[in-house]
Design an enzyme around this catalytic site. Structure first.
Site, mmCIF file in Angstrom:
data_model
loop_
_atom_site.group_PDB
_atom_site.id
_atom_site.type_symbol
_atom_site.label_atom_id
_atom_site.label_comp_id
_atom_site.label_asym_id
_atom_site.label_seq_id
_atom_site.Cartn_x
_atom_site.Cartn_y
_atom_site.Cartn_z
ATOM 1 N N GLU A 1 14.735 66.499 81.953
ATOM 2 C CA GLU A 1 13.687 66.579 81.467
ATOM 3 C C GLU A 1 13.395 64.966 80.594
ATOM 4 O O GLU A 1 14.056 64.731 80.492
ATOM 5 C CB GLU A 1 14.692 67.027 79.669
ATOM 6 C CG GLU A 1 14.925 68.561 80.813
ATOM 7 C CD GLU A 1 15.023 69.579 78.666
ATOM 8 O OE1 GLU A 1 15.233 69.081 78.057
ATOM 9 O OE2 GLU A 1 16.036 70.498 79.641
ATOM 10 N N GLU B 1 22.511 69.527 78.599
ATOM 11 C CA GLU B 1 22.890 68.827 77.728
ATOM 12 C C GLU B 1 24.093 69.215 76.702
ATOM 13 O O GLU B 1 24.682 69.580 75.316
ATOM 14 C CB GLU B 1 22.067 69.052 76.310
ATOM 15 C CG GLU B 1 20.113 68.844 76.888
ATOM 16 C CD GLU B 1 19.123 69.203 76.184
ATOM 17 O OE1 GLU B 1 19.253 69.555 74.809
ATOM 18 O OE2 GLU B 1 17.895 68.462 77.053
#
Length: 185
Positions: A115, A16
């Site tokens: 995710e 991320e």
């Protein structure tokens, strides 16, 4: 120990990075920062060389995973020599509108949802519908991972259909076709 047992490990360092919540990522929401892009690539490559060359960990499968809800998904990409799988961390209200699939699959690496979950953690993620969306819109997906038990198929909708679909492979099926014994149950 895992290397000695012949166990491959999905290794997803510095994920991320296109978000602003980790020290290795952007410092402001969707702000283009070429210096951060460059520094990230250098750091990722140093970690890669340390783990593979210095530590000799050749059982790591390197996963690159930006956030689906931010821009600059490939600007941090450290290069194809350093990545085995590309993926998206995607928290969504509409699984058909996840951004970045085409951009990441254009890197010619296997693709994963590294995710997934819903933006509302209310047990209403329908895994049967999610799998149908994957089949229709994201067919190159090789795996997905839920972040925690709140997003698990077992506590959301459609889990049974999802687990029994011919497109899915479950832990028991993986181990049944292997001579390895699972280390973690």
């Amino acid at each position: 120990q895992l290397k000695n047992e012949g166990v491959p490990v999905l290794f997803r360092p510095l994920h991320e990075m296109n978000g602003e919540w980790f020290w290795w990522g952007l410092t402001e929401y969707n702000k283009k920062d070429s210096q951060r892009f460059s520094l990230y690539k250098q750091l990722y490559q140093k970690i890669y060389h340390y783990m593979t060359d210095t530590r000799g960990l050749d059982n790591l499968i390197w996963v690159y995973s930006p956030d689906a809800n931010r821009d600059f998904k490939t600007d941090f990409y450290p290069g194809s020599s350093y990545v085995d799988i590309v993926g998206l961390d995607a928290y969504f209200s509409d699984d058909f509108s996840i951004q970045g699939y085409d951009e990441l699959t254009a890197l010619n690496k296997p693709f994963a949802f590294t995710e997934i979950g819903t933006q509302k953690q209310d047990g209403n993620l329908d895994y049967s519908a999610f799998l149908n969306t994957v089949k229709q819109k994201y067919p190159k997906t090789v795996y997905f991972l839920t972040w925690d038990e709140v997003h698990s198929p077992s506590v959301n909708k459609g889990g049974s259909s999802f687990y029994n679909d011919s497109w899915t492979l479950n832990k028991g099926e993986v181990w049944a076709g292997s001579s390895l014994t699972p280390i973690v149950e």
